[in-house]
Design an enzyme around this catalytic site. Structure first.
Site, PDB file in Angstrom:
ATOM      1  N   ASP A 146       0.760  -1.083  -0.002  1.00 56.85           N
ATOM      2  CA  ASP A 146      -0.301   0.383   0.233  1.00 56.85           C
ATOM      3  C   ASP A 146       0.926   1.275  -0.258  1.00 56.85           C
ATOM      4  OD1 ASP A 146      -2.242   1.712   0.858  1.00 56.85           O
ATOM      5  OD2 ASP A 146      -3.132  -0.116   1.285  1.00 56.85           O
TER       6      ASP A 146
ATOM      7  N   ASP B  48      -3.298   4.515  -2.201  1.00 58.05           N
ATOM      8  CA  ASP B  48      -3.725   4.887  -1.253  1.00 58.05           C
ATOM      9  C   ASP B  48      -4.393   6.622  -1.266  1.00 58.05           C
ATOM     10  OD1 ASP B  48      -5.172   4.971   1.125  1.00 58.05           O
ATOM     11  OD2 ASP B  48      -3.700   6.329   1.519  1.00 58.05           O
TER      12      ASP B  48
ATOM     13  N   GLU C 194      -6.617   4.429  -5.582  1.00 58.88           N
ATOM     14  CA  GLU C 194      -8.136   4.228  -5.196  1.00 58.88           C
ATOM     15  C   GLU C 194      -8.482   5.856  -5.680  1.00 58.88           C
ATOM     16  OE1 GLU C 194      -9.675   4.189  -0.899  1.00 58.88           O
ATOM     17  OE2 GLU C 194      -8.076   5.517  -0.912  1.00 58.88           O
TER      18      GLU C 194
ATOM     19  N   HIS D 200     -11.078  -2.928   2.492  1.00 59.13           N
ATOM     20  CA  HIS D 200     -11.411  -2.703   4.152  1.00 59.13           C
ATOM     21  C   HIS D 200     -11.992  -1.517   4.232  1.00 59.13           C
ATOM     22  CE1 HIS D 200      -8.013  -0.024   2.100  1.00 59.13           C
ATOM     23  NE2 HIS D 200      -8.297   0.179   4.116  1.00 59.13           N
ATOM     24  N   ASP D 201     -11.832  -0.949   3.670  1.00 57.26           N
ATOM     25  CA  ASP D 201     -13.472   0.367   4.111  1.00 57.26           C
ATOM     26  C   ASP D 201     -14.690   0.592   3.494  1.00 57.26           C
ATOM     27  OD1 ASP D 201     -10.678   1.950   4.540  1.00 57.26           O
ATOM     28  OD2 ASP D 201     -10.822   2.158   2.335  1.00 57.26           O
TER      29      ASP D 201
HETATM   30  O1  TEU Z   1      -9.732   5.455   1.900  1.00 59.05           O
HETATM   31  C1  TEU Z   1      -9.417   6.954   1.737  1.00 59.05           C
HETATM   32  C2  TEU Z   1     -11.499   6.956   1.525  1.00 59.05           C
HETATM   33  O2  TEU Z   1     -11.386   7.496   0.505  1.00 59.05           O
HETATM   34  C3  TEU Z   1     -12.079   6.081   1.536  1.00 59.05           C
HETATM   35  O3  TEU Z   1     -12.074   5.222   1.971  1.00 59.05           O
HETATM   36  C4  TEU Z   1     -11.834   6.216   3.806  1.00 59.05           C
HETATM   37  O4  TEU Z   1     -11.655   5.625   4.580  1.00 59.05           O
HETATM   38  C5  TEU Z   1     -14.406   6.326   4.265  1.00 59.05           C
HETATM   39  O5  TEU Z   1     -14.738   7.024   3.714  1.00 59.05           O
HETATM   40  C6  TEU Z   1     -14.206   6.429   5.146  1.00 59.05           C
HETATM   41  O6  TEU Z   1     -15.324   5.747   5.639  1.00 59.05           O
HETATM   42  C7  TEU Z   1      -7.970   5.674   1.645  1.00 59.05           C
HETATM   43  C8  TEU Z   1      -8.259   4.005   2.850  1.00 59.05           C
HETATM   44  O7  TEU Z   1      -8.994   2.978   1.952  1.00 59.05           O
HETATM   45  C9  TEU Z   1      -8.582   4.109   3.925  1.00 59.05           C
HETATM   46  O8  TEU Z   1      -8.967   3.033   4.939  1.00 59.05           O
HETATM   47  C10 TEU Z   1      -7.506   5.219   5.404  1.00 59.05           C
HETATM   48  O9  TEU Z   1      -8.366   5.055   6.267  1.00 59.05           O
HETATM   49  C11 TEU Z   1      -7.414   6.521   4.418  1.00 59.05           C
HETATM   50  O10 TEU Z   1      -7.277   6.084   2.545  1.00 59.05           O
HETATM   51  C12 TEU Z   1      -7.288   7.380   4.859  1.00 59.05           C
HETATM   52  O11 TEU Z   1      -5.086   6.631   4.482  1.00 59.05           O
END
Ligand code: TEU
Length: 548
Positions: free
Chosen positions: A98, A200, A256, A326-327
């Site tokens: 990541d 990310d 992402e 994971h989100d």
């Molecule tokens: O996620 C970025 C993001 O914009 C969203 O998916 C966010 O996590 C969500 O809206 C919050 O509820 C990435 C990662 O996948 C995430 O796990 C991290 O928390 C985030 O970046 C910060 O690094």
């Protein structure tokens, strides 16, 4: 389009903290991943994406990195990581890490030095502004609630910017020195033998002009998507990063990126990345008011959304397809009307055989479900609180608010992997950092291993089928849109393959235009057909080779 090594592979996302604990401290680790490589090989996995294992205070579970060149001791050591790369390589599994470079941790040396001397070199690594009167610099709301601005530690007269948690200060990409530091780190990891990165939150690296933007809630603040819609010129950074780093290693990159309207720039042959995730289904029912107002998708919208996404990349490049990560909540709980094995298999079919690179999230292959958390205290994630408060502000009772959080919390995907039906699901012998889903007595790897009809075996079959049929990798995709609750598509290359999944709990009829040459896969024991009409049973999935 050129053939690339990653196109023929199926990827698997590991959330290390919850995958497998080899050291019995209740936290998953790298040696635990090494122990499970044979399991992943047997599943048919060719790319492994590790959520962050770098040194971190774990305020956002590793997405807050305090040292990019080291592994957090809770996950293991740098030599464990090197061993993982080597062991994966023996099994022809490529590791991608990541890449979290929109922000670092407030415990990173760079930020500590910026706090010591905001006007010095490291102050320029971040967005630090002077406090003027009482107002905040802008009305921007962070992803995790509250302002993006916080007082710079030790400096009551200055603010720093964080799009996410206050322990995740944003890095200033306008500073070429910072960009060089990031590129050097990327080289260092690629030279260690990893095959690329999942990147990310990368759309956040270009900030718009620091001013107020139209609010999207009653609090008068503008959320991240409003703010980002005013940013221009991110392409220059992304292209530079590609040329300076990934290109030199033929690295695979999957970013992402939500909602790119200029896909050509992102995933074409000359695009910034090898691929980006298709988040279009995850975005169904989302609201500017957050989870409080989020709507569960219905199956018809789910199907239509995938059709549209697949159409949008035709002739351009390849999406990386997901059901969950994971989100997100568990896909089988979020998208399906029932959590039967039949329904889970039908959903799997709509995922693995689409055009693009399938990414399976740990536990998806055994049909893991959302967790029935009984209180907020049982949950962990930093994102929960602001969403809960929003529900309360809107007049929901504590019980109603908890019901909302339970449905959408990122904790749903983060409960420990269910390996066995024993205590702590065989994840650890120590009480895990997050509660194990009690349904592990029914849903677990061990049980499904020995059951040819299990969801796990079905995933294996799907992956094998994809590997053995170039049409399912390189073939074009056309909708077979004959029934709103049956997802249907034809992949054409050397063969013409029709994939069908009845995503409803009633029988559905599907008319065929062409004869069937072969039945490649059937989730049920029988195939009911009269003349050119297929009678699909509830949740029946079929893969058919067509004539001509
Ligand atoms: O996620 C970025 C993001 O914009 C969203 O998916 C966010 O996590 C969500 O809206 C919050 O509820 C990435 C990662 O996948 C995430 O796990 C991290 O928390 C985030 O970046 C910060 O690094």
């Amino acid at each position: 389009m050129k053939q690339k090594w990653w196109l023929e592979r199926v990827a698997y996302q590991i959330y290390p903290k919850s995958f497998y604990d080899s050291s019995d401290d209740g936290i998953g680790d790298i040696r635990g991943i090494i122990e499970k490589l044979d399991y992943l090989k047997e599943l048919g996995i060719g790319i492994l994406w590790l959520s962050p294992v770098y040194k971190s205070p774990l305020a956002d579970q590793g997405y807050d990195i305090s040292d990019y060149y080291d592994i957090d001791e809770r996950f293991g050591t740098l030599s464990d990581m090197e061993e993982l790369i080597a062991e994966a390589d023996k099994r022809d599994i490529k590791i991608i890490m990541d890449l979290v470079v929109n922000h670092c941790s407030d415990e990173h040396e760079w930020f500590q030095k910026a706090c010591e001397d905001p006007d010095g070199e490291y102050g320029k690594y971040f967005y630090i502004v002077d406090k003027k009167e009482e107002a905040l610099p802008t009305n921007w709301r962070s992803y995790f609630g509250g302002s993006v601005w916080d007082i710079l530690p030790g400096h009551e007269d200055k603010y720093y910017l964080h799009m996410f948690h206050k322990k995740q200060p944003d890095l200033n990409w306008e500073n070429p020195v910072l960009r060089e530091k990031i590129y050097a780190m990327i080289h260092w990891w690629l030279k260690k033998g990893i095959a690329g990165f999942r990147i990310d939150a990368i759309i956040n690296i270009k900030k718009p002009v620091f001013k107020d933007y139209p609010p999207d809630r009653e609090d008068g603040m503008a959320g991240p998507s409003v703010v980002l819609s005013h940013a221009e010129g991110i392409g220059e950074f992304l292209l530079e990063m590609r040329k300076e780093t990934f290109d030199k290693h033929q690295a695979f990159t999957v970013a992402e990126v939500f909602d790119a309207d200029d896909l050509e720039n992102y995933i074409s042959e000359d695009g910034y990345f090898s691929s980006i995730f298709d988040f279009s289904t995850a975005m169904i029912g989302q609201s500017p008011l957050g989870w409080y107002d989020r709507q569960k998708p219905d199956i018809q919208t789910y199907i239509r959304t995938i059709y549209e996404a697949q159409d949008s990349m035709r002739g351009i490049g390849y999406f990386s397809n997901i059901i969950e990560n994971h989100d997100e909540p568990r896909g089988v709980s979020h998208y399906l009307y029932e959590q039967s094995d039949a329904a889970k298999k039908a959903l799997a079919l709509t995922h693995i055989l689409l055009r693009g690179i399938p990414f399976i999230y740990q536990g998806q292959e055994i049909g893991m479900e959302n967790m029935d958390f009984s209180s907020l205290e049982e949950m962990d994630d930093v994102a929960n609180m602001a969403e809960y408060e929003m529900c309360r502000e809107k007049g929901c009772s504590p019980e109603e608010s908890l019901a909302v959080i339970k449905q959408y919390s990122r904790d749903n995907a983060r409960t420990p992997m269910q390996w066995t039906d024993t205590t702590y699901a065989g994840f650890s012998t120590h009480e895990p950092w997050l509660k194990v889903n009690p349904n592990h007595t029914e849903i677990n790897v061990q049980k499904q291993m020995t059951d040819e009809k299990s969801v796990l075996h079905f995933y294996r079959k799907l992956i094998r089928l994809r590997r053995e049929n170039p049409a399912l990798v390189y073939g074009d995709i056309e909708r077979y849109d004959v029934n709103p609750e049956v997802m249907g598509f034809i992949r054409t290359h050397d063969k013409k393959i029709l994939c069908l999944a009845n995503l409803s709990n009633i029988r559905q009829d599907v008319k065929l235009d062409t004869g069937i040459r072969d039945i490649l896969l059937n989730t049920m024991d029988t195939l009911n057909k009269s003349k050119d009409i297929l009678h699909l049973q509830p949740y029946q999935g079929l893969v058919l080779e067509l004539e001509g």
